[in-house]
Every structure is written in structure tokens, then in C-alpha cells.
Design a protein around this motif. Structure first.
Motif, mmCIF file in Angstrom:
data_model
loop_
_atom_site.group_PDB
_atom_site.id
_atom_site.type_symbol
_atom_site.label_atom_id
_atom_site.label_comp_id
_atom_site.label_asym_id
_atom_site.label_seq_id
_atom_site.Cartn_x
_atom_site.Cartn_y
_atom_site.Cartn_z
ATOM 1 N N LEU A 93 0.819 -1.216 0.000
ATOM 2 C CA LEU A 93 0.000 0.000 0.000
ATOM 3 C C LEU A 93 0.848 1.259 0.000
ATOM 4 C CD1 LEU A 93 -3.018 -0.750 2.335
ATOM 5 C CD2 LEU A 93 -3.017 -0.284 -0.112
ATOM 6 N N ILE A 94 1.822 1.310 0.903
ATOM 7 C CA ILE A 94 2.616 2.529 1.037
ATOM 8 C C ILE A 94 3.351 2.834 -0.260
ATOM 9 C CG2 ILE A 94 4.616 3.554 2.192
ATOM 10 C CD1 ILE A 94 3.735 2.166 4.733
ATOM 11 N N ASN A 95 3.979 1.805 -0.846
ATOM 12 C CA ASN A 95 4.781 2.073 -2.028
ATOM 13 C C ASN A 95 3.942 2.428 -3.242
ATOM 14 O OD1 ASN A 95 7.730 1.784 -1.436
ATOM 15 N ND2 ASN A 95 6.890 -0.018 -0.431
ATOM 16 N N ILE A 96 2.830 1.720 -3.422
ATOM 17 C CA ILE A 96 1.983 2.035 -4.572
ATOM 18 C C ILE A 96 1.419 3.447 -4.456
ATOM 19 C CG2 ILE A 96 -0.176 1.435 -5.734
ATOM 20 C CD1 ILE A 96 0.484 -1.500 -5.045
ATOM 21 N N LEU A 97 0.890 3.753 -3.269
ATOM 22 C CA LEU A 97 0.301 5.082 -3.097
ATOM 23 C C LEU A 97 1.363 6.173 -3.174
ATOM 24 C CD1 LEU A 97 -2.308 4.298 -0.322
ATOM 25 C CD2 LEU A 97 -2.747 4.855 -2.720
ATOM 26 N N ALA A 98 2.515 5.930 -2.535
ATOM 27 C CA ALA A 98 3.559 6.955 -2.546
ATOM 28 C C ALA A 98 4.035 7.206 -3.970
ATOM 29 C CB ALA A 98 4.732 6.521 -1.662
ATOM 30 N N PHE A 99 4.179 6.130 -4.752
ATOM 31 C CA PHE A 99 4.637 6.296 -6.124
ATOM 32 C C PHE A 99 3.589 7.042 -6.952
ATOM 33 C CE2 PHE A 99 5.339 5.176 -10.526
ATOM 34 C CZ PHE A 99 6.711 5.357 -10.639
ATOM 35 N N ALA A 100 2.337 6.671 -6.744
ATOM 36 C CA ALA A 100 1.269 7.336 -7.495
ATOM 37 C C ALA A 100 1.249 8.829 -7.196
ATOM 38 C CB ALA A 100 -0.074 6.699 -7.142
ATOM 39 N N ILE A 101 1.348 9.172 -5.915
ATOM 40 C CA ILE A 101 1.324 10.593 -5.562
ATOM 41 C C ILE A 101 2.550 11.297 -6.131
ATOM 42 C CG2 ILE A 101 1.388 12.220 -3.643
ATOM 43 C CD1 ILE A 101 -0.203 10.200 -2.036
ATOM 44 N N ALA A 102 3.708 10.633 -6.012
ATOM 45 C CA ALA A 102 4.931 11.244 -6.526
ATOM 46 C C ALA A 102 4.809 11.482 -8.028
ATOM 47 C CB ALA A 102 6.122 10.336 -6.222
ATOM 48 N N TYR A 103 4.243 10.504 -8.715
ATOM 49 C CA TYR A 103 4.086 10.621 -10.165
ATOM 50 C C TYR A 103 3.153 11.769 -10.503
ATOM 51 C CZ TYR A 103 4.135 8.821 -14.935
ATOM 52 O OH TYR A 103 4.329 8.675 -16.273
ATOM 53 N N MET A 172 8.129 8.410 1.635
ATOM 54 C CA MET A 172 8.486 7.620 0.453
ATOM 55 C C MET A 172 8.243 8.438 -0.809
ATOM 56 S SD MET A 172 9.565 5.074 1.969
ATOM 57 C CE MET A 172 9.518 4.787 3.725
ATOM 58 N N MET A 173 7.200 9.262 -0.761
ATOM 59 C CA MET A 173 6.879 10.121 -1.896
ATOM 60 C C MET A 173 8.066 11.021 -2.255
ATOM 61 S SD MET A 173 4.220 13.261 -1.834
ATOM 62 C CE MET A 173 5.417 14.199 -0.897
ATOM 63 N N ILE A 174 8.705 11.598 -1.235
ATOM 64 C CA ILE A 174 9.843 12.479 -1.488
ATOM 65 C C ILE A 174 10.955 11.712 -2.212
ATOM 66 C CG2 ILE A 174 11.699 13.781 -0.351
ATOM 67 C CD1 ILE A 174 9.146 15.278 -0.247
ATOM 68 N N ILE A 175 11.214 10.477 -1.757
ATOM 69 C CA ILE A 175 12.256 9.678 -2.410
ATOM 70 C C ILE A 175 11.875 9.383 -3.864
ATOM 71 C CG2 ILE A 175 13.529 7.496 -2.337
ATOM 72 C CD1 ILE A 175 13.149 7.492 0.669
ATOM 73 N N TYR A 176 10.606 9.031 -4.073
ATOM 74 C CA TYR A 176 10.170 8.751 -5.443
ATOM 75 C C TYR A 176 10.222 9.998 -6.325
ATOM 76 C CZ TYR A 176 8.649 4.003 -4.390
ATOM 77 O OH TYR A 176 8.628 2.685 -4.062
ATOM 78 N N ILE A 177 9.868 11.130 -5.757
ATOM 79 C CA ILE A 177 9.919 12.360 -6.553
ATOM 80 C C ILE A 177 11.344 12.605 -7.040
ATOM 81 C CG2 ILE A 177 9.815 14.889 -6.380
ATOM 82 C CD1 ILE A 177 7.285 14.618 -4.811
ATOM 83 N N ALA A 178 12.298 12.448 -6.109
ATOM 84 C CA ALA A 178 13.695 12.647 -6.491
ATOM 85 C C ALA A 178 14.074 11.689 -7.613
ATOM 86 C CB ALA A 178 14.594 12.437 -5.273
ATOM 87 N N GLY A 179 13.603 10.431 -7.493
ATOM 88 C CA GLY A 179 13.913 9.432 -8.517
ATOM 89 C C GLY A 179 13.306 9.798 -9.857
ATOM 90 N N ILE A 180 12.043 10.177 -9.826
ATOM 91 C CA ILE A 180 11.341 10.474 -11.079
ATOM 92 C C ILE A 180 11.955 11.699 -11.766
ATOM 93 C CG2 ILE A 180 9.134 11.215 -12.069
ATOM 94 C CD1 ILE A 180 7.783 9.482 -9.897
ATOM 95 N N GLN A 181 12.344 12.684 -10.929
ATOM 96 C CA GLN A 181 12.899 13.891 -11.526
ATOM 97 C C GLN A 181 14.246 13.635 -12.185
ATOM 98 O OE1 GLN A 181 12.693 16.592 -8.262
ATOM 99 N NE2 GLN A 181 10.857 17.608 -9.055
ATOM 100 N N SER A 182 14.930 12.586 -11.727
ATOM 101 C CA SER A 182 16.250 12.348 -12.307
ATOM 102 C C SER A 182 16.183 11.453 -13.549
ATOM 103 C CB SER A 182 17.175 11.725 -11.260
ATOM 104 O OG SER A 182 16.737 10.426 -10.975
ATOM 105 N N VAL A 183 14.961 11.042 -13.940
ATOM 106 C CA VAL A 183 14.848 10.292 -15.193
ATOM 107 C C VAL A 183 15.153 11.267 -16.337
ATOM 108 C CG1 VAL A 183 13.320 8.998 -16.715
ATOM 109 C CG2 VAL A 183 13.083 8.797 -14.240
ATOM 110 N N PRO A 184 16.153 10.941 -17.165
ATOM 111 C CA PRO A 184 16.573 11.904 -18.192
ATOM 112 C C PRO A 184 15.412 12.278 -19.130
ATOM 113 C CG PRO A 184 18.082 10.044 -18.072
ATOM 114 C CD PRO A 184 16.948 9.720 -17.191
#
Lengths: 304, 427
Positions: A93-103, A172-184
């Protein structure tokens, strides 16, 4: 006065050698703290798990009896399976939701900075406080139906899941945001030019690229769930209890860490060694699971 | 800026290190009292300061949070500066901490006792702890409200009469503006009144029949129906919805102090709070304490439940100087005028030779009952094996019962739980 920053001077062997020789001196404070705060208690804890004791200063060695008692303790086994179930559900739950929000929040929505801050904030509140606050919220709702979170194991379980989601998704959202933003950007652009749909871009480009973030987030949520203590203690404290016919009392919402704590500080002081043995088993368990998980997700990481 | 920062950090580090090693040991002994009763903390701090002023001996009083004594004691006992004076109030305490207790027999404080019946003695006859006070509990009655409802204290002589009065008051609660019983809260701050004190009723009568002299391995729960009867009476005749007892954050003392209910099950120690001008300022003449009636045959001759869990032990592992200092402090507290006055004012019943008469009317009620030939209801719960775990399970079962569950869970927790905890404690 202007400081002279001469790289060559700093790198000269004349200066570097004596400093390099002193490295031990610089390591001592941190290493000392590490020994006092971690290594010594850890080793002593292992030793105590083979002992019978009331205070740690005078313990008598009794061999592996504590481990036998711990492994045959039905409350401990219940706590293990309960914790495992909790860990799986909250991990997903945490990872799916956090990723969705980050996205969603990297799509350049208006006010996304505000959203990020708000979602992150629950993480700043301590676990005990959160537990009590949420128990009031849940009871406020449940009391309309003449029940309470202390009365049904399933309320306790889902209550804790909701609490943990609320607390951890932001982090977790913050970590995912950082990850998504670094996608070239050029990779995404290339995908678009190749005619990939939004969904395909997400599955085939974004997710493989943020695998390092997924590794770290699943690691954090998994270990957090296994080690969960404060929130468990404050929200239900193990209630409701189930009374077995042989007289054992299963605290139905008690997780591993709380079980260890209750064994240690319960009034049965003969059980302190058993609690210590449980703690060692607990450590081995958490370490093994997280190493397996790290291996598994690392393999999926791609080099950019 | 950076230089300033590193200077600051260095200074902080030096101070922290200094603080770690700074507390050098004095040559004179010190007293460290780990107190067990939160309501006593303020008085003891004053007493400690006064003793230090008079003798120069350092007395540190630390009070454990309500219900957390065992945990605090465990942690503190592990420190190099462990408590020198601590509470060992029941059989379970002796079992755990017996080895840490100095034999108090024939010490000055021991010799000042008027009775040895509140002491805790281990299997070898070592006096592990000596009673500091004795207490009594029962049902505290607000007589002013009782009169307003048209009854007087003499109308209540047994369970049936108590039930009749309580149910009548509860039925008229709206008109009267007050209810029969205060809330029977089942959270940690109040549940001991029932899992400990009220549960003593079935334990006492069973123990009396069976002639217990030590913790029995199993119990039968013969009088559990009486326990249920009085519990049902409490919960059915109060303003609080019984499904919310564990979660509503209830404060029975405040309800009683503000005159919202006539009956309040608690003990002599409540007197100070109920009458204190800055608390509830109740009129002492309005307060009375009656025995807890639960429908056992012959209970019209029952007295209050009197006994103690408040008995002090001296740490046998402390340094000689600390032991001497602690024994001296203990002697001063139970023989000097100031010490005794403090104890009597705050605790009421103090079993020491020179103790002045207490103003607490609850003790007068208790003594009057005994003088009239009633029997004392002893604190049989002091036998409870693994007392905290046993009580936690009983409370949990009571919560389930109050929300519509079956009484069988309470029975299981009470009877089977006893056997389980006995086995665990003696394995």
C-alpha cells in the motif's frame, strides 16, 4: 581577508602524509561512540540471551533454554505471522500510493510544492503521539457503532495500516519524486517520439529508471513494518486479547517488537532471558529478510 | 562563521563529556528513593528537601509513572547509582527482588512498627520490606447527595440495599442532577480499581474458605458471580455508557469531586485530593466509606478492605555508606515528628508507634466497623502471580464483556489466567 585556496598546496605530500597518519585519531570519537552505543550492547544482548537475569549486571549462564522457550511460545509465533502480514500489506500500500502521488506531483500541477510539504508533514510527528491521536479518531468513528478499536482485531490491524500509510507515504513520496525527476528528459522524449503511450512510458521507461528509489523505499517500509513499536503500543497495545483454553493469552494485535517488550517487562521476571532470545531471533530475521529484499530489487536496477 | 561553529561544537562536546563524568561520588552516603505512589510525590519531595536541610544528606526521590513501577525499577536497578530505597509490596515483588533486599529485622525503623502484619517476609524469614502505611478502600459516599436523594448511610447494609438505593438514584438521575456511581474507567489510570481492588472481593472470600497462606497454584473463581453482580451494578447505574469505559478518557475522581455521583469506589488516599482547597474542596463531613458489598452471605458484617502494597525495602547491593544513610533516613521518617506528620497527612494509616491520629474520616469509618465486630477484608490480591500480566488480561476481558461480549472471557482470564501466570512465575 581572502583565504588562499591552493589545491596544489593542499595535495602536496608534505602536507598530506602527516594528516594521513593521523586518520586513526579522527576515527576514534565516532568509532568509540559506535562501540558504546551499538557494538557493546549488541554483544551483551547476545550474551544475555543465554542467561537468566533480573538486572543485566548479575546474569547466570543457562545455555540455549531461552531459545527453546522463545520458539515454542505461541504468542511469539502469533506476533511473527501478524507482523509478516502487516509488513506485506503496508509494503504494497505505502509504495503504490507513494509512487502514485509522486508521479502525480511531478506532472507540474499547480501548487505541487504545497502538496509535497503537506504530504510529508505527518512524518514529523512521533509515533506515540500519532498512535494516541489516531486511536481517538478511530474511536470517534467506531463509537457511533458502539464498538472501539480495542475490541476487534481487524479494526486494530487496518487502523495500524491506515496510520502507517498516513505517516510514511509522504516520506516515500519524497524519495520517489527525487527518482522520477532524475529520469533523463531525452529518454522520455525518445519514448514519445517512438509512439509510446503514457502508460507504456511509465512501465517501460520511468519505473525501470527509478528502480534505485524502489529498492530503498521497499527496504525502508519493510524494515519499518517489522520494527514497528510505538504506534503499535499507543494504538491498541495488543488489544483485544484472545483467551485460549490452555490458559495462554494471545494479544491479537501485538507485533514482534511489542511482544519482546511485553515479555521483558511483564511481571514474570523469569522471562527476561526469553525476551532477550526473542530479540536476537528478531534481529536475525529482520536482517535476513532485508538482505534478501535488497538482493532481489538490486537485480532489477538498470544502469543509465 | 565556520570557525565559530566548530568552536561551538567543541565546547558542547567538552560539556557533554564533563557531564558524563562529573557526578563524582561523595563520601557521605546518599538516599535514592524510587517512589511507587504518584500521588505521594509532592509530599515526599518536601520531606526530602527538609531532611537534606537538617542533616546535609542528599535524598533523591524519583516517582515512577502510574502503572510503570516494575519497569522503572528494573531499569534503575541496573544503574551504578541504583535506588537505595524502593517498594516491595507483594509476594510477586519478593519473588523478583528478594535478593536485592536488605534484612530489615531489628533495624530502628522496624522496631518502631506497631504491627508486623504489613511486612513482606521471604521463605527464609528475611524481612524484605516493612510496611510504610496501611490503606483501606471501599465505596466512598457523598452523604450530602445521598441525603438529597432521600436516603441515609444506614440504609445500605448489604448488596441488596446498595442495589436498591443505586438503582433508584440512577432512575431519577435526571431530576436529581447526579447519578449513582462514578464511571468505572477501564483505561490504565483507573482499571486497577477493578482488576486489583474489586477483584479482591472474590479472591478474598475464596481464600478465606480455602485458608490460603501463600499463592495457590490454581483458583476456582467460586465467587466470580458476586464479582459480576457488583461490576454490573457499577456499570449499569452510572452516567457513562459502559461500552466506552476503556476509551473515553474518564476521570472518576473529578466526577465525584464535582458532585456528579454519590458512590465512588476508591481508597483512603483519595481523602487529600477530595478535600484539598485547590482541588475539589469537598466537605470532610460529607465523606464516608462503606464496605464493598457483592452479595456474599454474611457480608453485613464486612469491614473495609484494609492492607497495603506500600512497603519499603533497602537495597542490599548499595554501598555501606548509602545503606546507613538510607536506614537513618527511614528511621527519621518513621520516628520524627515531621516525618510522621507528613506520612499521616498524606497516607492516613501509619503503623508506627508515635504516629499522630489521622484526620482522615475514612480511617475512622474503618476503625468503627472493626470496633463493631466486623471482619477486615484482607488484601488477598497481594498473592496474585505475575500481578501486572494477570490484571492486564482481566481488564481486557472486562472491556470485551462491557461491549457485549460474554462473561466467560472474564472467567477464563480470572481463573485460567491465574494458573498460567502461576506456572510462568514458578518455572
Amino acid at each position: 581577508m581572502k583565504l588562499k585556496r591552493d589545491a596544489a598546496a593542499l595535495n602536496s605530500k608534505l602536507l598530506r602524509r602527516p594528516i594521513q597518519k593521523c586518520f586513526i585519531l579522527f576515527l576514534i570519537p565516532t568509532f568509540g561512540a559506535f562501540i558504546i552505543g551499538f557494538i557493546y550492547p549488541f554483544l551483551q544482548g547476545i550474551y544475555l540471551s543465554f542467561c537468566k537475569f533480573i538486572t543485566t549486571r548479575n546474569a547466570t549462564f543457562i545455555g540455549i533454554d531461552n531459545y527453546k522457550t522463545a520458539l515454542t511460545d505461541s504468542t511469539f509465533l502469533h506476533a511473527f505471522w501478524y507482523t509478516a502480514l502487516f509488513a506485506i500489506v503496508s509494503l504494497l500500500l505505502i509504495n503504490i500510493l507513494a509512487f502514485a502521488i509522486a508521479y502525480a506531483l511531478t506532472r507540474e500541477i499547480k501548487g505541487s510544492n504545497l502538496f509535497r510539504t503537506v504530504f510529508f508533514m505527518p512524518n514529523l510527528i512521533g509515533g506515540i503521539v500519532l498512535g494516541y491521536i489516531w486511536s481517538m479518531i478511530f474511536d470517534g468513528v467506531l463509537s457511533r457503532y458502539n464498538t472501539s478499536i480495542l475490541l476487534e482485531s481487524k479494526y486494530g490491524f487496518w487502523g495500524l495500516i491506515i496510520l502507517m500509510c498516513w505517516q510514511q507515504i509522504g516520506y516515500m513520496m519524497i524519495i520517489y519524486i527525487a527518482g522520477i525527476q532524475s529520469v533523463p528528459e531525452d529518454m522520455i522524449e525518445a519514448a514519445r517520439i517512438d509512439g509510446a503511450s503514457g502508460w507504456q512510458t511509465l512501465i517501460k521507461v520511468v519505473i525501470p529508471s527509478v528502480m534505485p528509489s524502489i529498492t530503498i523505499c521497499t527496504f525502508l517500509t519493510l524494515t519499518n513494518s517489522f520494527k514497528l513499536f510505538d504506534q503499535n503500543l499507543a494504538l491498541t497495545g495488543g488489544s483485544p486479547f484472545e483467551f485460549k483454553s490452555d490458559g495462554t493469552i494471545i494479544k491479537t494485535t501485538e507485533m514482534l517488537a511489542l511482544n519482546i517488550y511485553n515479555t521483558f517487562y511483564g511481571s514474570n521476571t523469569a522471562a527476561r532471558g526469553t525476551a532477550q532470545a526473542k530479540a536476537v531471533i528478531f534481529f536475525v530475521l529482520v536482517a535476513t529478510i532485508s538482505i534478501i529484499q535488497l538482493r532481489a530489487t538490486r537485480n532489477k536496477e538498470v544502469q543509465q | 562563521m565556520k570557525r565559530f561553529l566548530s568552536l561551538l561544537l567543541a565546547v558542547i562536546m567538552v560539556f557533554t563529556l564533563a557531564a558524563c563524568g562529573g557526578s563524582g561520588k561523595g563520601e557521605n552516603g546518599k538516599v535514592y528513593w524510587l517512589n511507587f505512589k504518584p500521588e505521594l510525590d509532592e509530599a515526599l519531595q518536601t520531606l526530602a528537601t527538609s531532611y537534606t536541610k537538617q542533616t546535609g544528606v542528599e535524598v533523591k526521590v524519583v516517582t515512577a509513572a502510574s502503572g510503570k513501577y516494575e519497569e522503572t525499577l528494573t531499569a534503575e536497578m541496573d544503574k551504578s547509582e541504583a535506588p537505595t530505597l524502593f517498594n516491595v509490596g507483594n509476594a510477586a515483588g519478593v519473588k523478583t527482588w528478594g535478593d536485592y533486599c536488605l534484612d530489615l529485622k531489628d533495624t530502628d525503623a522496624y522496631n518502631a512498627l506497631t504491627t508486623t502484619s504489613f511486612n513482606q517476609v521471604d521463605a527464609n524469614g528475611k524481612v524484605c520490606s516493612i510496611g510504610l502505611c496501611y490503606e483501606a478502600y471501599g465505596i466512598i459516599v457523598n452523604q450530602a447527595l445521598l441525603t438529597k436523594a432521600g436516603y441515609k448511610l444506614d440504609d445500605i447494609k448489604d448488596f441488596d440495599s446498595l442495589k436498591k438505593v443505586a438503582e433508584d438514584i440512577h432512575a431519577r438521575a435526571k431530576d436529581l442532577g447526579f447519578d449513582a456511581f462514578t464511571s468505572a474507567g477501564l483505561d490504565d489510570s483507573s482499571s486497577w480499581r477493578f482488576s486489583g481492588h474489586l477483584a479482591n472481593m472474590p479472591l478474598y472470600y475464596e481464600g478465606k474458605d480455602a485458608g490460603w497462606t501463600e499463592c495457590p497454584a490454581t483458583i476456582t473463581g467460586k465467587y466470580l458471580d458476586n464479582f459480576k453482580a457488583i461490576w454490573d451494578l457499577y456499570t449499569a447505574n452510572s452516567a457513562t455508557d459502559k461500552t466506552k469505559l476503556a476509551t473515553a478518557g474518564l476521570d472518576a475522581e473529578a466526577e465525584f469531586g464535582k458532585g456528579e455521583a454519590v458512590f465512588y469506589q476508591n481508597g483512603t488516599w483519595e481523602y487529600a485530593n477530595l478535600t484539598a482547597a485547590d482541588k475539589y474542596a469537598m466537605n470532610a463531613d460529607d465523606l464516608a466509606m462503606i464496605p464493598i458489598y457483592c452479595g456474599v452471605a454474611g457480608e453485613d458484617k464486612a469491614g473495609l478492605c484494609s492492607g497495603t502494597e506500600n512497603a519499603l525495602a533497602v537495597n542490599a547491593n548499595a554501598s555501606e555508606a548509602d545503606k546507613t544513610a538510607t536506614l537513618d533516613f527511614l528511621k527519621w521518617m518513621v520516628t520524627s515528628e515531621e516525618g510522621l506528620k507528613c506520612l499521616v497527612d498524606n497516607l492516613g494509616g501509619v503503623p508506627y508507634k508515635n504516629a499522630p491520629e489521622s484526620e482522615n474520616p475514612f480511617f475512622a469509618d474503618g476503625n468503627a466497623l472493626l470496633a463493631a465486630g466486623n471482619y477486615n477484608v484482607d488484601w488477598t490480591f497481594n498473592y496474585t502471580p505475575n500481578v501486572d500480566d494477570w490484571r492486564a488480561a482481566v481488564v481486557n476481558a472486562m472491556v470485551q464483556y462491557c461491549s457485549g461480549g460474554s462473561w466467560d472471557a472474564v472467567k477464563t482470564a480470572f481463573v485460567d489466567g491465574w494458573a498460567t501466570q502461576y506456572k510462568a512465575a514458578n518455572s
